[in-house]
Design an enzyme around this catalytic site. Structure first.
Site, PDB file in Angstrom:
ATOM      1  N   ARG A 130      39.714  34.892  46.833  1.00 41.63           N
ATOM      2  CA  ARG A 130      38.255  34.901  46.975  1.00 41.63           C
ATOM      3  C   ARG A 130      37.862  33.791  47.948  1.00 41.63           C
ATOM      4  O   ARG A 130      38.425  32.695  47.912  1.00 41.63           O
ATOM      5  CB  ARG A 130      37.559  34.663  45.629  1.00 41.63           C
TER       6      ARG A 130
ATOM      7  N   GLU B 158      31.186  36.111  52.970  1.00 43.77           N
ATOM      8  CA  GLU B 158      31.579  37.395  53.567  1.00 43.77           C
ATOM      9  C   GLU B 158      30.585  38.512  53.322  1.00 43.77           C
ATOM     10  O   GLU B 158      30.560  39.502  54.051  1.00 43.77           O
ATOM     11  CB  GLU B 158      32.954  37.823  53.050  1.00 43.77           C
TER      12      GLU B 158
ATOM     13  N   HIS C 147      38.605  41.626  54.085  1.00 46.05           N
ATOM     14  CA  HIS C 147      38.828  41.966  52.675  1.00 46.05           C
ATOM     15  C   HIS C 147      39.529  43.327  52.551  1.00 46.05           C
ATOM     16  O   HIS C 147      39.074  44.211  51.813  1.00 46.05           O
ATOM     17  CB  HIS C 147      37.500  41.964  51.908  1.00 46.05           C
TER      18      HIS C 147
HETATM   19  P1  NAI Z   1      45.686  37.629  37.522  1.00 36.65           P
HETATM   20  O1  NAI Z   1      44.601  37.436  36.528  1.00 36.65           O
HETATM   21  O2  NAI Z   1      46.843  38.524  37.212  1.00 36.65           O
HETATM   22  O3  NAI Z   1      46.306  36.203  37.927  1.00 36.65           O
HETATM   23  C1  NAI Z   1      45.523  35.085  38.212  1.00 36.65           C
HETATM   24  C2  NAI Z   1      46.357  33.878  37.887  1.00 36.65           C
HETATM   25  O4  NAI Z   1      45.609  32.719  38.271  1.00 36.65           O
HETATM   26  C3  NAI Z   1      46.664  33.743  36.388  1.00 36.65           C
HETATM   27  O5  NAI Z   1      48.053  33.516  36.197  1.00 36.65           O
HETATM   28  C4  NAI Z   1      45.834  32.554  35.953  1.00 36.65           C
HETATM   29  O6  NAI Z   1      46.439  31.809  34.898  1.00 36.65           O
HETATM   30  C5  NAI Z   1      45.790  31.751  37.252  1.00 36.65           C
HETATM   31  N1  NAI Z   1      44.709  30.779  37.290  1.00 36.65           N
HETATM   32  C6  NAI Z   1      43.484  30.825  36.715  1.00 36.65           C
HETATM   33  N2  NAI Z   1      42.807  29.686  36.961  1.00 36.65           N
HETATM   34  C7  NAI Z   1      43.639  28.916  37.709  1.00 36.65           C
HETATM   35  C8  NAI Z   1      43.522  27.618  38.279  1.00 36.65           C
HETATM   36  N3  NAI Z   1      42.416  26.884  38.097  1.00 36.65           N
HETATM   37  N4  NAI Z   1      44.552  27.134  38.985  1.00 36.65           N
HETATM   38  C9  NAI Z   1      45.701  27.852  39.140  1.00 36.65           C
HETATM   39  N5  NAI Z   1      45.867  29.090  38.635  1.00 36.65           N
HETATM   40  C10 NAI Z   1      44.847  29.609  37.928  1.00 36.65           C
HETATM   41  O7  NAI Z   1      44.959  38.082  38.866  1.00 36.65           O
HETATM   42  P2  NAI Z   1      45.590  38.872  40.100  1.00 36.65           P
HETATM   43  O8  NAI Z   1      45.551  40.340  39.821  1.00 36.65           O
HETATM   44  O9  NAI Z   1      46.871  38.246  40.484  1.00 36.65           O
HETATM   45  O10 NAI Z   1      44.492  38.585  41.223  1.00 36.65           O
HETATM   46  C11 NAI Z   1      44.265  37.286  41.720  1.00 36.65           C
HETATM   47  C12 NAI Z   1      42.991  37.284  42.532  1.00 36.65           C
HETATM   48  O11 NAI Z   1      43.196  38.071  43.709  1.00 36.65           O
HETATM   49  C13 NAI Z   1      41.793  37.949  41.830  1.00 36.65           C
HETATM   50  O12 NAI Z   1      41.109  37.031  41.018  1.00 36.65           O
HETATM   51  C14 NAI Z   1      40.948  38.428  42.974  1.00 36.65           C
HETATM   52  O13 NAI Z   1      39.970  37.460  43.235  1.00 36.65           O
HETATM   53  C15 NAI Z   1      41.916  38.508  44.147  1.00 36.65           C
HETATM   54  N6  NAI Z   1      42.062  39.864  44.672  1.00 36.65           N
HETATM   55  C16 NAI Z   1      41.842  40.064  46.007  1.00 36.65           C
HETATM   56  C17 NAI Z   1      41.982  41.308  46.552  1.00 36.65           C
HETATM   57  C18 NAI Z   1      41.798  41.565  48.019  1.00 36.65           C
HETATM   58  O14 NAI Z   1      41.709  42.717  48.439  1.00 36.65           O
HETATM   59  N7  NAI Z   1      41.741  40.545  48.856  1.00 36.65           N
HETATM   60  C19 NAI Z   1      42.309  42.469  45.707  1.00 36.65           C
HETATM   61  C20 NAI Z   1      42.592  42.133  44.327  1.00 36.65           C
HETATM   62  C21 NAI Z   1      42.440  40.875  43.831  1.00 36.65           C
END
Ligand code: NAI
Length: 355
Positions: A238, A267, A299
């Site tokens: 993000r 964005e 994105h």
């Molecule tokens: P997820 O929920 O599986 O993993 C997120 C990880 O971040 C978790 O292991 C969590 O413990 C960790 N986390 C939370 N707060 C944290 C902090 N303060 N410091 C370090 N780690 C922390 O999420 P996933 O599916 O891996 O997605 C991650 C991010 O990717 C989403 O939140 C979304 O914003 C972004 N995303 C972007 C896309 C794109 O097209 N550019 C598409 C899909 C997701």
């Protein structure tokens, strides 16, 4: 007599959304009304009387919008994305179930992060235009071997852990920071360390944590100052994880090796839209676009056939589950806001919608 089909107000609809949702909807039979406009306080009246509302990352579901959706009889808010920082979950709590697509293709996003890294490092974005212009010089295209470098991963959830696995295949040393370390990754040799160590030692730093109050501007001027000179920063998560103005300063001073961004703090006025006939009034975005060692994609990390099919399937199933009163595992809890373990459900599993 046939019962009326449940209705969905689909905001910020693009041609590719229609293609995939219409394809999958053959199995569900919803009456989907596609609106090109985003959902905001100005457009929320369009949703009145619909059973469900479907939104994406740049729709603005603030408390006022939630109030009006509830008043208009909307029974479920379905995000066709993973992130939900654009929704006021506390306003929705107990009134409007909010469901999302927690994972549609973590591979798509992780692979895009790798594509950005390799493009930036090997200057493919510059080489492509040069050769098309019959300029076969390689001056200025010098990269580095990724093999043997240290890669930092912040957030090792679904996407971060796939990114880490791919980078392991390059023969890198992997450092990670996450409040909930992944035991399998640690066993595979990923070293969980504190943030400062990640900043100090990573040659390549990739962000895969969600945007929360804690991670807002995680990469700010002090963090950038700690990063290794010449390091490459990748953000497919993000935009607001990075203070973009501070990033511009670090890039201007030549402290970073480059930045590859699929997301940008501001964005929503630009990404997903054709602005080629307009003047860019966002000076930070314009400045970022001017660096030859910055790559920005709009994105698109999620944008693969596999992901779009999964998004359409999961979104329509989520809506169907809620409208039919079935159990659904993709609700977002306003108590835990995605944190693990949820204070209200200490086993850490997903909370039921509308809690
Ligand atoms: P997820 O929920 O599986 O993993 C997120 C990880 O971040 C978790 O292991 C969590 O413990 C960790 N986390 C939370 N707060 C944290 C902090 N303060 N410091 C370090 N780690 C922390 O999420 P996933 O599916 O891996 O997605 C991650 C991010 O990717 C989403 O939140 C979304 O914003 C972004 N995303 C972007 C896309 C794109 O097209 N550019 C598409 C899909 C997701």
């Amino acid at each position: 007599m046939n019962a009326a089909k449940p209705t969905i107000a689909f905001f910020d609809a693009k041609p590719y959304d229609r293609q995939f949702f219409d394809g999958i909807n053959g199995r569900y039979g919803f009456d989907i009304k596609y609106f090109e406009s985003r959902l905001t306080v100005d457009t929320v009246a369009l949703a009145r009387g619909f059973d469900a509302v479907c939104v994406f990352v740049n729709d603005q579901v603030c408390a006022t919008v939630v109030d009006q959706l509830c008043a208009g009889g909307v029974k479920v808010l379905a995000l066709r994305c993973a992130g939900y920082n654009n929704v006021n979950l506390f306003a929705a709590h107990g009134r409007l179930p909010v469901v999302r697509v927690p994972a549609y293709s973590p591979h798509a996003v992780a692979e895009h992060a790798v594509a950005l890294l390799m493009t930036l490092n090997r200057r493919i974005h510059r080489a492509f235009y040069r050769v098309r212009d019959n300029n076969f010089s390689i001056n200025g295209l010098l990269g580095f071997d990724v093999h043997g470098k240290t890669v930092g991963v912040i957030g090792t959830g679904r996407i971060g852990r796939i990114f880490a696995a791919i980078m392991k295949g390059f023969g890198t040393r992997l450092l990670a920071f996450d409040h909930y370390p992944d035991a399998a990754l640690a066993a595979a040799g990923v070293e969980y360390v504190d943030l400062e160590t990640v900043y100090r030692e990573a040659d390549i730093l990739s962000l895969h944590c969600p945007l929360t109050p804690e991670t807002y501007h995680l990469i700010d001027a002090p963090a950038l100052a700690q990063m290794k000179p010449g390091a490459i920063l990748i953000n497919t998560s993000r935009g607001a994880l990075i203070n973009a103005a501070a990033l511009v300063d670090a890039l201007k001073e030549g402290r970073l090796g480059g930045a590859a961004l699929d997301v940008y703090e501001e964005e929503s006025g630009y990404f997903f839209e054709d602005k080629s006939d307009s003047i860019v009034t966002d000076d930070v975005l314009a400045r970022l676009n001017s660096f030859h060692h910055v790559i920005i994609t709009s994105h698109q990390a999620f944008f693969t056939r596999e992901a779009m099919n999964n998004i359409a399937e999961t979104t329509l199933r989520n809506i169907d589950d809620i409208l039919q009163g079935r159990e659904n595992a993709h609700g977002i809890c306003s108590t835990c806001d995605g944190a693990r373990p949820c204070p209200g459900k200490p086993d850490g599993t997903t909370c039921p919608p509308g809690r």
